[in-house]
Design a protein around this motif. Sequence first.
Motif, PDB file in Angstrom:
ATOM      1  N   TYR A   1      32.944  40.930  49.197  1.00  0.00           N
ATOM      2  CA  TYR A   1      34.335  41.307  49.458  1.00  0.00           C
ATOM      3  C   TYR A   1      34.674  41.443  50.926  1.00  0.00           C
TER       4      TYR A   1
ATOM      5  N   LEU B   1      39.282  39.276  31.678  1.00  0.00           N
ATOM      6  CA  LEU B   1      39.167  40.724  31.890  1.00  0.00           C
ATOM      7  C   LEU B   1      40.475  41.363  32.380  1.00  0.00           C
TER       8      LEU B   1
ATOM      9  N   GLU C   1      24.760  38.708  41.698  1.00  0.00           N
ATOM     10  CA  GLU C   1      25.596  39.678  40.977  1.00  0.00           C
ATOM     11  C   GLU C   1      25.147  39.898  39.536  1.00  0.00           C
TER      12      GLU C   1
ATOM     13  N   ILE D   1      40.438  34.509  41.096  1.00  0.00           N
ATOM     14  CA  ILE D   1      39.662  34.597  39.844  1.00  0.00           C
ATOM     15  C   ILE D   1      40.458  35.362  38.788  1.00  0.00           C
TER      16      ILE D   1
ATOM     17  N   ASN E   1      29.026  46.102  37.703  1.00  0.00           N
ATOM     18  CA  ASN E   1      28.093  45.685  38.756  1.00  0.00           C
ATOM     19  C   ASN E   1      26.873  46.598  38.848  1.00  0.00           C
TER      20      ASN E   1
ATOM     21  N   PHE F   1      38.654  36.574  44.877  1.00  0.00           N
ATOM     22  CA  PHE F   1      38.637  37.355  43.642  1.00  0.00           C
ATOM     23  C   PHE F   1      40.048  37.485  43.049  1.00  0.00           C
TER      24      PHE F   1
ATOM     25  N   THR G   1      35.135  30.581  40.962  1.00  0.00           N
ATOM     26  CA  THR G   1      34.003  31.517  40.959  1.00  0.00           C
ATOM     27  C   THR G   1      32.856  30.983  41.813  1.00  0.00           C
TER      28      THR G   1
ATOM     29  N   TYR H   1      32.805  33.192  33.861  1.00  0.00           N
ATOM     30  CA  TYR H   1      32.046  33.254  35.120  1.00  0.00           C
ATOM     31  C   TYR H   1      31.611  31.874  35.619  1.00  0.00           C
TER      32      TYR H   1
ATOM     33  N   PHE I   1      33.804  31.622  45.362  1.00  0.00           N
ATOM     34  CA  PHE I   1      33.659  33.073  45.595  1.00  0.00           C
ATOM     35  C   PHE I   1      32.194  33.402  45.886  1.00  0.00           C
TER      36      PHE I   1
ATOM     37  N   GLY J   1      38.840  47.486  35.929  1.00  0.00           N
ATOM     38  CA  GLY J   1      38.442  46.087  36.061  1.00  0.00           C
ATOM     39  C   GLY J   1      37.002  45.783  35.753  1.00  0.00           C
ATOM     40  N   SER J   2      36.296  46.718  35.107  1.00  0.00           N
ATOM     41  CA  SER J   2      34.869  46.512  34.868  1.00  0.00           C
ATOM     42  C   SER J   2      34.079  46.489  36.175  1.00  0.00           C
ATOM     43  N   ASN J   3      34.610  47.171  37.192  1.00  0.00           N
ATOM     44  CA  ASN J   3      33.831  47.323  38.424  1.00  0.00           C
ATOM     45  C   ASN J   3      32.502  48.014  38.135  1.00  0.00           C
TER      46      ASN J   3
ATOM     47  N   SER K   1      27.002  41.557  36.075  1.00  0.00           N
ATOM     48  CA  SER K   1      28.224  42.104  35.467  1.00  0.00           C
ATOM     49  C   SER K   1      27.853  42.546  34.059  1.00  0.00           C
TER      50      SER K   1
ATOM     51  N   TYR L   1      39.218  33.873  33.017  1.00  0.00           N
ATOM     52  CA  TYR L   1      38.819  35.238  33.399  1.00  0.00           C
ATOM     53  C   TYR L   1      39.714  36.234  32.657  1.00  0.00           C
TER      54      TYR L   1
HETATM   55  C1  AVJ Z   1      35.170  42.714  40.263  1.00  0.00           C
HETATM   56  C2  AVJ Z   1      32.927  43.177  39.683  1.00  0.00           C
HETATM   57  C3  AVJ Z   1      34.634  43.327  38.027  1.00  0.00           C
HETATM   58  O1  AVJ Z   1      31.992  41.342  37.611  1.00  0.00           O
HETATM   59  O2  AVJ Z   1      33.681  40.469  36.581  1.00  0.00           O
HETATM   60  C4  AVJ Z   1      34.285  37.973  38.883  1.00  0.00           C
HETATM   61  C5  AVJ Z   1      33.550  40.222  39.928  1.00  0.00           C
HETATM   62  N1  AVJ Z   1      32.330  38.061  39.703  1.00  0.00           N
HETATM   63  N2  AVJ Z   1      33.715  36.779  38.725  1.00  0.00           N
HETATM   64  C6  AVJ Z   1      33.166  40.956  37.577  1.00  0.00           C
HETATM   65  C7  AVJ Z   1      33.402  38.790  39.506  1.00  0.00           C
HETATM   66  C8  AVJ Z   1      32.519  36.817  39.219  1.00  0.00           C
HETATM   67  C9  AVJ Z   1      34.035  41.120  38.825  1.00  0.00           C
HETATM   68  N3  AVJ Z   1      34.181  42.559  39.204  1.00  0.00           N
END
Ligand code: AVJ
Length: 343
Positions: free
Chosen positions: A44, A63, A293, A55, A177, A52, A224, A217, A227, A172-174, A295, A61
Amino acid sequence: MSAGYRVLGPQILKDLHDPVRDFAYDVLVGLSERPKRLPSKYFYDDAGSRYFQRIMALPEYYLTDCELEILLKHAGDMVASLASRGPLNLVDLGAGDGKKTLVVIEHLRKLGADFTFVPIDISEGAMRQLVGTVRERMPDVRVEGLVSEYADGVHYLGREHGDRQNLVLFLGSNIGNFSMLQARAFLRRLWSVLRDGDHVMIGFDLKKDIEVLLAAYNDSEGVTAAFNLNLLRRMNRELGADFDLSAFRHYGTYNVFSGAMESYLVSLAPQVVRLDALEQSFAFDAWEPLHTEYSYKYLRTDVDLLARETGFTVETRFEDERRWFVEALWRVMKSTPTPRPRS
Ligand code: AVJ
């Protein structure tokens, strides 16, 4: 964990924060491991935050759409009783562009709540954009933005005094991570800086059809991938590295056993990469992965258990129509013993 610098007596000045040095150190540690890895928080920078945002607008995506659907339908009910209990801080951890948070803010305004909006985000660019949006669209809202990572943001919350109740958004499902172990540690730390009766609102992405996860993803436009590859570009710029972006490929896969989407950059050829800031080179074999990463995806039962294990009680939780995502509202419970975790 640190916050700025502290002066300890006349001689000792402890400067705890040099962002580029911290980055270089994490890169040294991560690229020296097998398998190689890098912390996802480094996605970030300002460019990464913009990727993002793209995304979040992708059809695959899901979410953001799921969570926005839940908030549009239920945020009013979720915050109504809090708003009637007096002034509050609306804290937003990893606020990003704040699109979902603005829905919550709209409801608080409609309810005539007395609140201060405290967005916390690691990207200064995203923070400036968000504060600008709020100033423009809701000039009456008090905003105190903080550019920092989660740990420092939580530290800052702990130092903030006043009699206001806190509502901490972690959307946002932060939370995905974090590993389950890290999630528990993080929530306990958050709990410890909050007061009895404070609330947290957390967005959890649920386990679902693996094809849906893989598409989210590995989007067809390659946003993505861009990113993920931006992390290499960031190292080139900030650490004097010479990554060839075309010699790496984005790969997103689901680990059924751990329950996490995992992102990798895979080296397409044997290559050596130099990092001036570290005075060090790193060799990559052909097809060697660099993990970037996790998720994590949750079961409904995981979510409720996590609340109890970390000192919260579940107030409400809502799902979208497809039942892919949960928005949970938890209340901080002090002075009740938390159950032992399962072994
Ligand atoms: C911001 C961490 C919630 O994990 O879905 C999106 C980041 N990585 N696509 C996630 C992300 C790849 C996203 N978060």
